[in-house]
Write an enzyme that holds these catalytic residues in place. Structure first.
Site, mmCIF file in Angstrom:
data_model
loop_
_atom_site.group_PDB
_atom_site.id
_atom_site.type_symbol
_atom_site.label_atom_id
_atom_site.label_comp_id
_atom_site.label_asym_id
_atom_site.label_seq_id
_atom_site.Cartn_x
_atom_site.Cartn_y
_atom_site.Cartn_z
ATOM 1 N N ALA A 19 -3.302 6.928 -1.388
ATOM 2 C CA ALA A 19 -4.026 7.965 -2.127
ATOM 3 C C ALA A 19 -5.454 8.058 -1.604
ATOM 4 C CB ALA A 19 -4.025 7.620 -3.613
ATOM 5 N N CYS A 102 2.830 1.912 -7.956
ATOM 6 C CA CYS A 102 1.408 2.051 -8.240
ATOM 7 C C CYS A 102 1.026 1.194 -9.451
ATOM 8 C CB CYS A 102 1.048 3.515 -8.495
ATOM 9 S SG CYS A 102 -0.726 3.681 -8.733
ATOM 10 N N GLY A 203 3.457 -5.041 3.324
ATOM 11 C CA GLY A 203 2.503 -5.961 2.694
ATOM 12 C C GLY A 203 1.903 -6.930 3.684
ATOM 13 N N ARG A 227 -3.296 -0.846 4.876
ATOM 14 C CA ARG A 227 -4.722 -1.098 5.066
ATOM 15 C C ARG A 227 -5.119 -1.384 6.512
ATOM 16 N NH1 ARG A 227 -4.878 -5.448 0.499
ATOM 17 N NH2 ARG A 227 -2.797 -5.681 1.401
HETATM 18 C C1 LIG Z 1 -6.398 3.056 -0.668
HETATM 19 C C2 LIG Z 1 -4.954 2.814 -0.989
HETATM 20 C C3 LIG Z 1 -4.211 3.811 -1.607
HETATM 21 C C4 LIG Z 1 -2.848 3.616 -1.889
HETATM 22 N N1 LIG Z 1 -2.128 4.640 -2.416
HETATM 23 C C5 LIG Z 1 -0.779 4.519 -2.566
HETATM 24 C C6 LIG Z 1 0.024 5.636 -2.942
HETATM 25 O O1 LIG Z 1 -0.453 6.760 -3.136
HETATM 26 N N2 LIG Z 1 1.361 5.410 -3.087
HETATM 27 C C7 LIG Z 1 1.943 4.195 -2.862
HETATM 28 O O2 LIG Z 1 3.158 4.055 -2.988
HETATM 29 N N3 LIG Z 1 1.202 3.137 -2.466
HETATM 30 C C8 LIG Z 1 -0.123 3.281 -2.304
HETATM 31 N N4 LIG Z 1 -0.879 2.215 -1.841
HETATM 32 C C9 LIG Z 1 -0.185 0.961 -1.480
HETATM 33 C C10 LIG Z 1 0.161 0.945 0.022
HETATM 34 O O3 LIG Z 1 1.078 1.961 0.345
HETATM 35 C C11 LIG Z 1 0.769 -0.418 0.430
HETATM 36 O O4 LIG Z 1 1.929 -0.652 -0.305
HETATM 37 C C12 LIG Z 1 -0.193 -1.579 0.198
HETATM 38 O O5 LIG Z 1 -1.495 -1.278 0.640
HETATM 39 C C13 LIG Z 1 0.295 -2.854 0.905
HETATM 40 O O6 LIG Z 1 0.391 -2.652 2.294
HETATM 41 P P1 LIG Z 1 -0.747 -3.166 3.333
HETATM 42 O O7 LIG Z 1 -0.903 -4.646 3.095
HETATM 43 O O8 LIG Z 1 -0.187 -2.841 4.690
HETATM 44 O O9 LIG Z 1 -1.991 -2.429 3.002
HETATM 45 C C14 LIG Z 1 -2.231 2.381 -1.588
HETATM 46 C C15 LIG Z 1 -2.994 1.381 -0.992
HETATM 47 C C16 LIG Z 1 -4.329 1.576 -0.683
HETATM 48 C C17 LIG Z 1 -5.102 0.467 -0.013
#
Ligand SMILES: Cc1cc2nc3c(=O)[nH]c(=O)nc-3n(C[C@H](O)[C@H](O)[C@H](O)COP(=O)(O)O)c2cc1C
Length: 331
Positions: A19, A102, A203, A227
């Protein structure tokens, strides 16, 4: 090859939905950096149905971004189904994704997002109702559970599969964890062993090597990166290349980073106008400069940025100074 319904992805690397980040400007960059699939930021079912202008804009998909997954969230069956129909019939998206992860209270108190994780029967009913109402493949993105005592990832993923979902993405954290601790990849393995539909692991994938390790240790069909791609779409490109060839491409230079940062800004301006784009870009600039030596100087100025030219000036004066210093060191 990872397939979601009849959509074939050219590689298993997926840009996570984020988001406030995954709009067409950033998604197109992620696509150009090689991501096999890009996910859009979540959109509220009710906002779609109320024809909220901002939310309707979030449904726009540029042809060049495809294949693209568009995520909706909601807590009520009827509005979720109706919003899914809008995405199905009126957008260019390839996949309809349902948010089941979420963690923020604003969302969970409406029985949406991660709240579903407590009830596999609700998941079945909601996903089945959406699947029945649309033509496009439906997928779900979930956290592994609500809290330590309620880790229903396997049951929940099986409910998705029974309901006709075509893939499931699993973030190895509970709702209660928010973003604390480390993601549990073993739960991704357990889900993979329990369903026949593709599983996308998510993750804490911070490097291309992490991506390979996640795929190998869990058996997942795809790897979703969030991220680590912020201000760093090279992460996607380097991961795709590493998975395909075993070679690790070099990290970008500061100038390369700033060139892409400006491209990102220009695309945001085309989308939202300069005033909104520049404000939104402040956080991205902080991400793009992360890890660049001496860049705290830029970070200190970020909140005052209010035009494109100012951002450009600050970034390139910095990089010119840096390159001049490095040239002197080489001599
Ligand atoms: C800024 C931000 C916004 C996110 N918005 C959403 C979203 O709109 N829908 C969703 O399913 N997950 C959302 N997430 C979760 C990510 O899709 C992901 O599951 C989470 O960051 C873990 O993955 P990573 O360790 O690679 O960041 C968001 C994460 C971040 C950091």
């Amino acid at each position: 090859m990872l397939r979601v319904g009849d959509i074939a992805l050219k590689n298993p690397v997926v840009l996570a939905p984020m988001a406030g980040v995954c709009n067409p400007a950033f998604r197109l960059i992620a696509k150009e950096f090689g991501a096999g699939l890009v996910c859009a930021e979540m959109v509220s079912d009710k906002a779609i149905l109320q024809k909220n202008e901002k939310s309707l804009q979030m449904l726009f998909v540029d042809e060049r971004e495809k294949p693209l997954s568009l995520q909706i969230f909601g807590g009520d069956r009827q509005t979720l189904v109706e919003a899914a129909k809008v995405v199905d019939q009126q957008t260019n998206a390839d996949i309809i994704d349902i948010n089941m992860g979420c963690p923020v209270p604003k969302i969970t108190k409406c029985d949406a997002g991660a709240k579903w994780l407590l009830d596999p029967n609700k998941i079945y009913e909601m996903v089945a109702a959406v699947v029945d109402a649309v033509q496009k493949p439906v997928t779900v993105k979930m956290r592994m559970g609500w809290d330590e005592e309620h880790i229903y990832a396997v049951r929940n993923a099986q409910a998705v599969e029974r309901a006709g979902g075509k893939a499931v993405a699993v973030h190895g954290r509970t709702r209660v964890q928010m973003y604390e601790g480390t993601a549990d990849w073993d739960i991704i393995r357990q889900v993979k062993e329990s369903v026949g539909i593709p599983v996308i692991g998510n993750g804490d994938v911070k490097t291309p090597q992490d991506a390979k390790r996640l795929l190998e240790t869990t058996g997942a069909d795809g790897v979703m990166i969030g991220r680590a791609a912020l201000g760093n779409p090279w992460m996607l490109y380097r991961t795709v290349q590493y998975l395909e060839t075993g070679e690790l491409a070099a990290d970008p230079t500061p100038r390369e980073k700033f060139d892409v940062c400006m491209l990102h800004l220009d695309r945001l301006i085309a989308l939202k106008g300069e005033r909104v784009a520049v404000r939104e870009m402040r956080k991205h600039v902080a991400w793009y400069v992360k890890g660049i030596k001496g860049a705290t100087k830029i970070k200190d100025q970020i909140n005052q940025f209010d035009s494109r030219d100012e951002i450009k000036h600050v970034l390139y004066s910095f990089v010119e100074e840096l390159e001049a210093r490095e040239a002197v060191e080489v001599i």
